[in-house]
Scaffold this motif. Structure first.
Motif, PDB file in Angstrom:
ATOM      1  N   GLN A 114      30.856  38.804  41.014  1.00  0.00           N
ATOM      2  CA  GLN A 114      31.195  37.710  41.356  1.00  0.00           C
ATOM      3  C   GLN A 114      31.694  38.107  42.560  1.00  0.00           C
ATOM      4  OE1 GLN A 114      33.170  35.779  38.035  1.00  0.00           O
ATOM      5  NE2 GLN A 114      31.625  33.852  38.691  1.00  0.00           N
ATOM      6  N   VAL A 115      31.074  39.200  43.480  1.00  0.00           N
ATOM      7  CA  VAL A 115      31.717  39.807  44.826  1.00  0.00           C
ATOM      8  C   VAL A 115      31.076  38.113  45.741  1.00  0.00           C
ATOM      9  CG1 VAL A 115      32.311  41.834  46.057  1.00  0.00           C
ATOM     10  CG2 VAL A 115      31.781  42.022  43.602  1.00  0.00           C
ATOM     11  N   GLY A 125      43.560  47.618  35.206  1.00  0.00           N
ATOM     12  CA  GLY A 125      45.234  45.769  35.836  1.00  0.00           C
ATOM     13  C   GLY A 125      45.557  46.267  37.290  1.00  0.00           C
ATOM     14  N   VAL A 126      44.593  47.282  38.115  1.00  0.00           N
ATOM     15  CA  VAL A 126      45.425  47.203  39.369  1.00  0.00           C
ATOM     16  C   VAL A 126      44.127  45.792  39.902  1.00  0.00           C
ATOM     17  CG1 VAL A 126      46.023  49.325  39.595  1.00  0.00           C
ATOM     18  CG2 VAL A 126      43.251  48.571  39.995  1.00  0.00           C
ATOM     19  N   HIS A 127      44.218  45.934  41.382  1.00  0.00           N
ATOM     20  CA  HIS A 127      43.626  44.834  42.151  1.00  0.00           C
ATOM     21  C   HIS A 127      43.401  45.395  43.940  1.00  0.00           C
ATOM     22  CE1 HIS A 127      44.529  41.784  39.602  1.00  0.00           C
ATOM     23  NE2 HIS A 127      43.720  42.098  39.714  1.00  0.00           N
ATOM     24  N   ARG A 128      42.872  47.019  43.567  1.00  0.00           N
ATOM     25  CA  ARG A 128      42.269  47.676  44.241  1.00  0.00           C
ATOM     26  C   ARG A 128      41.020  47.530  45.585  1.00  0.00           C
ATOM     27  NH1 ARG A 128      44.836  52.214  41.776  1.00  0.00           N
ATOM     28  NH2 ARG A 128      46.806  51.825  42.026  1.00  0.00           N
ATOM     29  N   ASP A 186      36.491  37.156  40.024  1.00  0.00           N
ATOM     30  CA  ASP A 186      36.161  35.408  40.499  1.00  0.00           C
ATOM     31  C   ASP A 186      37.476  35.464  41.539  1.00  0.00           C
ATOM     32  OD1 ASP A 186      39.331  35.977  39.559  1.00  0.00           O
ATOM     33  OD2 ASP A 186      39.252  34.696  37.918  1.00  0.00           O
ATOM     34  N   ALA A 187      37.317  33.916  42.244  1.00  0.00           N
ATOM     35  CA  ALA A 187      37.885  34.086  43.390  1.00  0.00           C
ATOM     36  C   ALA A 187      40.051  34.445  43.615  1.00  0.00           C
ATOM     37  CB  ALA A 187      37.763  32.805  43.892  1.00  0.00           C
ATOM     38  N   VAL A 203      42.986  41.576  45.235  1.00  0.00           N
ATOM     39  CA  VAL A 203      41.904  42.551  46.406  1.00  0.00           C
ATOM     40  C   VAL A 203      42.663  43.114  47.586  1.00  0.00           C
ATOM     41  CG1 VAL A 203      40.551  44.140  46.445  1.00  0.00           C
ATOM     42  CG2 VAL A 203      40.665  42.947  44.172  1.00  0.00           C
ATOM     43  N   ARG A 204      42.136  41.566  48.090  1.00  0.00           N
ATOM     44  CA  ARG A 204      42.813  41.102  50.279  1.00  0.00           C
ATOM     45  C   ARG A 204      43.740  41.655  49.930  1.00  0.00           C
ATOM     46  NH1 ARG A 204      38.736  37.197  50.844  1.00  0.00           N
ATOM     47  NH2 ARG A 204      37.458  38.235  51.443  1.00  0.00           N
ATOM     48  N   GLU A 205      45.338  40.723  49.202  1.00  0.00           N
ATOM     49  CA  GLU A 205      46.379  41.050  49.328  1.00  0.00           C
ATOM     50  C   GLU A 205      46.935  42.786  49.198  1.00  0.00           C
ATOM     51  OE1 GLU A 205      50.322  40.929  50.221  1.00  0.00           O
ATOM     52  OE2 GLU A 205      48.765  39.014  50.723  1.00  0.00           O
ATOM     53  N   SER A 206      46.603  43.322  48.192  1.00  0.00           N
ATOM     54  CA  SER A 206      46.331  44.700  47.664  1.00  0.00           C
ATOM     55  C   SER A 206      46.271  45.060  49.358  1.00  0.00           C
ATOM     56  CB  SER A 206      45.549  45.401  46.735  1.00  0.00           C
ATOM     57  OG  SER A 206      46.354  46.510  46.167  1.00  0.00           O
ATOM     58  N   LYS A 207      45.025  45.080  49.811  1.00  0.00           N
ATOM     59  CA  LYS A 207      44.839  46.172  51.214  1.00  0.00           C
ATOM     60  C   LYS A 207      45.627  45.346  52.211  1.00  0.00           C
ATOM     61  CE  LYS A 207      39.298  46.203  49.764  1.00  0.00           C
ATOM     62  NZ  LYS A 207      38.453  46.036  50.287  1.00  0.00           N
ATOM     63  N   ARG A 208      46.127  44.130  52.251  1.00  0.00           N
ATOM     64  CA  ARG A 208      46.669  44.147  53.180  1.00  0.00           C
ATOM     65  C   ARG A 208      48.430  44.660  53.072  1.00  0.00           C
ATOM     66  NH1 ARG A 208      44.131  38.990  53.313  1.00  0.00           N
ATOM     67  NH2 ARG A 208      46.456  38.248  51.504  1.00  0.00           N
ATOM     68  N   GLU A 209      49.249  45.465  51.794  1.00  0.00           N
ATOM     69  CA  GLU A 209      49.867  45.735  51.851  1.00  0.00           C
ATOM     70  C   GLU A 209      50.016  47.319  51.628  1.00  0.00           C
ATOM     71  OE1 GLU A 209      51.184  45.010  47.276  1.00  0.00           O
ATOM     72  OE2 GLU A 209      51.531  42.805  48.098  1.00  0.00           O
TER      73      GLU A 209
END
Length: 192
Positions: free
Chosen positions: A4-5, A162-165, A172-173, A179-185
């Motif tokens: 679901q990407v 358990g990560v969102h990298r 899902d959305a 994942v987007r927030e993890s990339k921003r961080e």
């Protein structure tokens, strides 16, 4: 498991059914939002006049006239921010899959002994550096159940549970937003 990407049912269905489409989506996943990149294979299939249910053909893409293929990717809406350069990369990847794996992308991971061997095969793909190869390896393990011994270790931090990298963690959305927030961080941490 379901992919679901792209966040578009038809595009995600193609990614889940067609290993070459998934591989091309991963290749396109740079300098554009994930959904845009992973919608690309579906757009390419439609523009080639193929039934997306049938999937993509590595031999056909590799043999396509390069200028015509670049024009196909540049049609509005463009498949990528840099359609001409990405068209060349997609064709090189398709040619590699055609030449080394008989046109079957799934053969890349079908008979590997372990995660290190799979990582080596992914690193050999045109357009796949270490990070992209590790993310794709994690995607295979987490979403498609391709889990040779040592796959998590070979995938590096992208194989952790358990990560969102990365795209490997999108189901899902909501997980896409994480994942987007993890990339921003991660980008903020690099800037400090």
């Amino acid at each position: 498991m379901r992919i679901q990407v792209a966040q578009q049912p038809e595009a995600d269905d193609l990614l889940g059914r067609d290993p070459l489409a998934l591989l091309i989506g991963m290749l396109l996943d740079q300098q554009v939002p994930m959904e845009w990149a992973f919608t690309g294979p579906h757009t390419i299939a439609v523009r080639l006049g193929r039934d997306p249910i049938a999937g993509l053909d590595a031999h056909e893409i590799a043999a396509y006239d390069p200028e015509s293929f670049a024009a196909l990717l540049a049609e509005k809406p463009a498949v990528h921010r840099y359609p001409a350069s990405m068209a060349g990369r997609v064709q090189r990847l398709a040619a590699y899959v055609a030449d080394h794996y008989g046109g079957k992308a799934e053969a890349i991971w079908a008979d590997v002994a372990d995660g290190r061997e799979l990582l080596g095969r992914l690193l050999a793909l045109p357009g796949f550096g270490r990070q992209k190869a590790q993310i794709f390896l994690a995607l295979l393990g987490k979403r498609l159940g391709v889990r040779p011994p040592g796959w998590r270790e070979a995938a590096g931090p992208y194989g952790e549970e358990g990560v969102h990298r990365s795209v490997a963690d999108v189901v899902d959305a909501e997980s896409l937003a994480k994942v987007r927030e993890s990339k921003r961080e991660a980008k903020r941490a690099v800037r400090k």
